[in-house]
Design an enzyme around this catalytic site. Structure first.
Site, PDB file in Angstrom:
ATOM      1  N   LEU A 121       0.812  -1.205   0.000  1.00 54.17           N
ATOM      2  CA  LEU A 121       0.000   0.000   0.000  1.00 54.17           C
ATOM      3  C   LEU A 121       0.852   1.264   0.000  1.00 54.17           C
ATOM      4  CD1 LEU A 121      -2.670  -0.184   2.806  1.00 54.17           C
ATOM      5  CD2 LEU A 121      -3.062   0.282   0.396  1.00 54.17           C
ATOM      6  N   HIS A 122       0.404   2.256  -0.731  1.00 52.24           N
ATOM      7  CA  HIS A 122       0.944   3.599  -0.542  1.00 52.24           C
ATOM      8  C   HIS A 122       0.450   4.089   0.822  1.00 52.24           C
ATOM      9  CE1 HIS A 122       1.648   7.851  -1.086  1.00 52.24           C
ATOM     10  NE2 HIS A 122       2.385   7.558  -2.148  1.00 52.24           N
ATOM     11  N   PRO A 123       1.309   4.798   1.570  1.00 54.88           N
ATOM     12  CA  PRO A 123       0.891   5.236   2.913  1.00 54.88           C
ATOM     13  C   PRO A 123      -0.450   5.982   2.932  1.00 54.88           C
ATOM     14  CG  PRO A 123       3.223   5.665   2.597  1.00 54.88           C
ATOM     15  CD  PRO A 123       2.715   5.132   1.294  1.00 54.88           C
ATOM     16  N   GLY A 167      -2.990   5.299   1.495  1.00 52.78           N
ATOM     17  CA  GLY A 167      -4.116   4.365   1.384  1.00 52.78           C
ATOM     18  C   GLY A 167      -4.370   3.577   2.654  1.00 52.78           C
TER      19      GLY A 167
END
Lengths: 253, 357
Positions: B231-233, B235
């Site tokens: 995950l991108h942070p 998200g």
């Protein structure tokens, strides 16, 4: 130069078997003198009658054990809207060469002065005496770095077989690539997904096969997009694919 | 923030300035909220149409909700009725293939990614964004989960399979390790460029050009392998809510950035399983004061264009919503009117009862 032909294991002279002990074939492997059905040795003798070079003629490859190669193909990604037209090399595991005649275990004694000429004579002899209906193929060694590592293997094979490829090759002989193929992807591989070094190694000839490559090229052999599955070395081919429909070729029982 | 001041409702035309403000604050190329006012207006119009559509819902609808705190818009969330509606919806499916060579005495488990259309037609949860100041509150719970209660009430408009895309790893410059190792090899352009070229159209436009043979993960560079399912942070918050809801994150990843796409079945999601209907009753003594038996709930007025969701302290032991409850006054509910309620605290959630604020 005299050329002898031995069609049975019993006929092999001790001097030849002894010479083989010190030779390696065009792939850099030691040579087992044992002949299987449909195979014989051609041995070139020097003026003194000592073995100087040899090759194994195999009437049909892959009948007893399936043999695998990569077919190097092409895939196009195109979109007029994106103004994109990109061609890429692909690799597909295949048994394309099954049933073709093969010249294997080609070796020249290290003391021979003009190895390329000796090889040319030996190959010329083989081609004059045999006219198979289909292709004749020869596997050549792929490139390896100073420490003997194959960039093609580093980019592809090692991810599927963690062991040492060279040790496994020596242990399993001609069946090595059969066993290896069982671990490799069956589906199309897009070459750009391999590392740059592996990509560059596809179809490139290693040092061990350089002289042989020239002799084979002079005899009309050419690279047509099949490579070895472990080191990416090219297969060179002569003649047309047999007129017999590939689907109905079957092993002689 | 007072939890009872939160209200989730369908977006209105007048919300355009508020949405522009939210879009400007969201992370570029990651949030699915466009920054272009014209595109935002279109999103609002499409949502108004979707909520207004009577019974001939085609599956093309996209619904957008906004979350108000005491009248100020602080977040938004959306639903796309049918993924890839006009087209195919592509994902990579994680698969494990066991390669075996009896001759070498080796069996090897290989991780592969298969291009698939499995999620075509699934209902997508989209456009989640909340102001950073609200991230640590219960507001995101309401913003995300009320959508599920809406879907449940209007199930004929949606697919029973629900999915949500989550942003994958990329750096501030937009470099994306998964794209660089996979997509770029086939497009020779940046991720951002590819997105721009596809012009906001369905991603299938680009995906049609991706190779259909499985990608062997072992052949990818390490940073790309690592990025699969990561995950991108930005998200993390919406993802964690969906995970607690019972969505599963192990099967699908985005074909461009490798971010996890979560999937769940409507009836299996905790908020939906825990829904009960409550009717407005008569006055009872415990009405106003939230007693020991009271617990925080997501409450929904189950209309379509007049759908509303909020948070309220309710005594679930009571057979009806007391007519004196402040929710009745706030929403102007009438006797015997039905609302849906679902406990804010999900089964297995360790948060304490009654600590919503």
């Amino acid at each position: 130069m005299k050329i002898d032909r031995y069609a049975t294991n019993a006929a092999l002279p001790a001097s030849f078997v002894q010479s083989l002990g010190g030779w390696t074939n065009q792939l850099g492997e030691p040579i087992d003198p044992e002949l299987a059905a449909g195979e014989y040795w051609l041995v070139a003798l020097d003026m003194a009658g000592s073995p100087a070079a040899c090759l194994r003629w195999r009437a049909a490859l892959g009948w007893d054990t399936p043999r695998y190669h990569y077919h190097v193909g092409r895939a196009v990604h195109a979109s007029a809207e994106l103004r994109l037209f990109q061609t890429q090399a692909t690799l597909l595991l295949c048994n394309d060469l099954t049933g073709d005649a093969e010249i294997a275990d080609i070796a020249v004694d290290a003391a021979v002065d003009e190895p390329q000429r000796v090889l040319a004579d030996l190959i010329g002899f083989a081609l004059r005496h045999h006219h198979p209906a289909g292709r004749i193929v020869v596997e050549l060694q792929g490139i390896r770095n100073e420490v003997g590592e194959s960039p093609f293997w580093q980019g592809l094979g090692r991810h599927f077989y963690a062991g040492d490829d060279r040790a496994a090759r020596l242990r399993h002989g001609v069946k090595w690539t059969t066993h290896l193929a069982a671990l490799l992807p069956r589906q199309l591989l897009h070459v750009p997904l391999l590392g740059d070094d592996a990509q560059r190694a596809i179809g490139k000839v290693g040092a061990q096969s350089k002289d042989l490559q020239r002799a084979l090229a002079a005899a009309g052999f050419e690279y047509r997009g099949h490579v070895r599955i472990d080191d990416g070395g090219p297969v060179v081919e002569l003649g047309r694919l047999s007129d017999i429909d590939g689907n109905v070729v079957s092993a002689p029982l | 923030m007072n939890p009872t001041d939160l209200l989730l409702r369908p977006v209105a035309a007048a919300d355009l300035p508020a949405l522009e403000r939210l879009a400007a604050a969201s992370v570029d190329a990651i949030n699915s909220l466009p920054k272009d006012p014209a595109k935002l207006r279109l999103r609002i119009e499409r949502s108004l149409d979707a909520f207004a559509t009577e019974d001939d819902a085609s599956g093309e609808e996209t619904y957008l909700f906004v979350l108000e705190d005491a009248g100020r818009v602080v977040g938004c969330s959306g639903i796309a009725a049918s993924a890839g509606f006009h087209d195919r919806f592509y994902s990579y499916r994680n698969e494990f293939v066991v390669h075996a060579s009896p001759g070498l005495g080796v069996t090897q488990r290989m991780h592969t990614l298969h291009l698939c259309h499995d999620l075509t037609g699934a209902t997508l949860l989209t456009s989640f964004y909340i102001e950073p100041g609200y991230e640590q509150t219960v507001a995101p719970q309401l913003l995300s989960r009320a959508r599920l209660l809406f879907i449940r009430r209007h199930a004929e408009r949606f697919n029973a399979r629900i999915a949500a895309e989550n942003p994958g790893l990329s750096d501030v410059g937009g470099a994306c390790p998964f794209w660089d190792a996979v997509g770029r090899r086939f497009f020779a352009m940046d991720y951002a460029q590819a997105e721009a070229v596809s012009g906001g159209r369905s991603k299938s436009f680009i995906a049609d050009l991706m190779p259909h043979a499985p990608v062997y993960v072992a052949l990818l560079p390490e940073d790309a392998q690592w990025a699969i399912g990561q995950l991108h942070p930005v998200g993390e918050l919406p993802f964690s809510i969906l995970q607690a809801e019972g969505f599963e994150a192990d099967t699908y990843v985005d074909i461009f950035d490798g971010g996890p796409t979560v999937v769940g079945t409507l009836e299996g999601l905790h908020s939906v399983r825990a829904v009960t209907a409550l009717r407005v009753g008569t006055e009872t003594p415990q009405a106003e004061a939230a007693g020991a038996g009271a617990d925080w709930h997501i409450v929904c007025a189950p209309g379509r264009a007049d759908f509303r969701a909020s948070l309220a302290l309710l005594d679930t032991a009571a057979p009806a919503l007391p007519s004196g409850h402040e929710l009745v006054r706030r929403w102007q509910l009438t006797y015997d009117q039905e609302i849906d309620i679902s406990p804010l605290r999900l089964a297995g959630d360790r948060r304490k009862r009654g600590t919503a604020a």
